[in-house]
Design a protein around this motif. Structure first.
Motif, short mmCIF file in Angstrom:
data_model
loop_
_atom_site.label_atom_id
_atom_site.label_comp_id
_atom_site.label_asym_id
_atom_site.label_seq_id
_atom_site.Cartn_x
_atom_site.Cartn_y
_atom_site.Cartn_z
N VAL A 7 13.94 48.75 -31.43
CA VAL A 7 13.08 47.68 -31.93
C VAL A 7 13.03 46.59 -30.87
O VAL A 7 14.07 46.09 -30.45
N LEU A 12 8.80 47.73 -41.67
CA LEU A 12 8.62 47.75 -40.22
C LEU A 12 7.14 47.67 -39.86
O LEU A 12 6.76 46.96 -38.92
N ASP A 13 6.32 48.38 -40.60
CA ASP A 13 4.89 48.37 -40.33
C ASP A 13 4.31 46.96 -40.53
O ASP A 13 3.49 46.49 -39.74
N GLU A 59 5.44 44.77 -37.66
CA GLU A 59 4.78 45.17 -36.41
C GLU A 59 3.32 44.73 -36.42
O GLU A 59 2.83 44.21 -35.41
N LYS A 60 2.63 44.92 -37.51
CA LYS A 60 1.23 44.50 -37.59
C LYS A 60 1.08 42.99 -37.48
O LYS A 60 0.06 42.49 -37.01
N LEU A 71 7.26 42.31 -33.85
CA LEU A 71 8.13 43.28 -33.19
C LEU A 71 7.32 44.54 -32.91
O LEU A 71 6.21 44.72 -33.40
N SER A 72 7.92 45.43 -32.12
CA SER A 72 7.35 46.76 -31.88
C SER A 72 8.48 47.77 -31.98
O SER A 72 9.66 47.43 -31.80
N VAL A 73 8.14 49.00 -32.29
CA VAL A 73 9.17 50.03 -32.48
C VAL A 73 8.91 51.20 -31.56
O VAL A 73 7.79 51.48 -31.16
#
Length: 322
Positions: free
Chosen positions: A117, A182-183, A186-187, A191-193
């Motif tokens: 992450v 998480l989605d 992220e959207k 953060l990014s995964v």
């Protein structure tokens, strides 16, 4: 009247006196002062040469030590984390090279990497705190009790529920109650995964920025990541924060965590991630976390010692459940 010849003689006399003074001054200074200055310059040249030689010797020793440790890493970490899975969390400004080297040593220790992450700058922006608070409330799974009113501690608790677990039987599986967490983060650009971090890990390793935070937002930015490290520790079998020596300076993430009483009591730190020996210590710190202990390791301020006292402990068993 005073004629021109008188003026000429006077001028010549003045310049002659100056010349005599210069010659006399040079003669008087030639022995004690000039020789002393020359000797001082010669001594400085010799000292500089000696320091250069000492520096070259220290650099050669360090390179030799690093080469030796690098060659011995597989033996030093073998089976220390067998059966464990590790989540990697990269703070903005953390080194990609050190990230890759961390993955390598963790893998050599027997761990699997659930995923990575990467925290975005937006997550650390204090002006986004209200937005993060609203998003956390929206995505919070039923049955999860938030730790309080701090937006970053609450966000850390929700993210931890989606990323890590303290239950070995749940390791490697997704938390059905945190679908969309998480989605959603992220959207929102927080953060990014990479990989499959939703398949929960038993341990977490947070990588500190190489450069300390600066300016009026520095304390809040570091505090957001300290809260995240603490939340991941609460939701897993342990977490460590690793970085380079610069991260122990004012504004640095390791310094910020070590300054906290509650988080420092449970999250380990290592400030020598750029050293082969330091990466071995990262493995030992996670091994120690499994045993229910924490410590501050390295060579920077507030480090208690270079490595855990139990670094030569019995390797991890072949199955998780320490």
């Amino acid at each position: 009247m005073i004629d021109f010849r008188y003026h000429l003689v006077s001028i010549v006399a003045i310049f002659l006196a100056l010349a005599v003074g210069i010659v006399m001054g040079t003669t008087l200074l030639s022995n004690p002062a000039i020789e002393s200055a020359l000797q001082t310059a010669d001594d400085l040249r010799k000292s500089n040469s000696e320091y250069r030689d000492q520096l070259a010797a220290l650099q050669a020793r360090e390179a030799g030590n690093d080469d030796f440790v690098t060659a011995e890493i597989p033996a030093l970490v073998r089976a220390q984390l067998t059966g464990e899975s590790v989540l990697l969390v990269a703070a903005p400004g953390s080194s990609g090279t050190l990230r890759e080297q961390s993955v390598q040593v963790l893998t050599e220790a027997g761990a699997t990497i659930s995923g990575q992450v990467t925290i975005a700058e937006k997550y650390l922006d204090p002006t986004q705190a209200n937005f993060i608070d609203q998003l956390t409330t929206q995505l919070k799974p039923a049955g999860l009790t938030l730790p309080g009113t701090d937006p970053y501690k609450n966000a850390a608790a929700v993210l931890a529920a989606a990323l890590v677990t303290a239950d070995d039987t749940q390791a490697g599986t997704e938390n059905t109650t945190t679908v969309g967490v998480l989605d959603g983060f992220e959207k929102a650009g927080l953060l990014s995964v990479d990989g499959t971090p939703a398949k929960r890990a038993t341990l977490a390793l947070v990588l500190a920025p190489d450069t300390p935070f600066a300016g009026e937002k520095a304390q809040a930015q570091a505090g957001a990541l300290v809260s995240l490290a603490g939340g991941l520790d609460d939701g897993s079998q342990g977490s460590s924060l690793a970085g380079i020596l610069a991260a122990t300076q004012p504004g640095g993430l390791i310094a910020a965590l070590r300054d906290t009483g509650d988080v420092a009591a449970k999250v380990s730190t290592v400030d020598t991630l750029d050293m082969p020996a330091g990466r071995v210590v990262v493995v030992y710190s996670l091994r120690e976390q499994l045993d229910g202990r924490a410590g501050q390791y390295g060579i920077g301020p507030d480090a208690s010692e270079f490595q855990p006292a139990s670094s030569a402990a019995t390797p991890s068993p072949t199955t998780s459940g320490s």
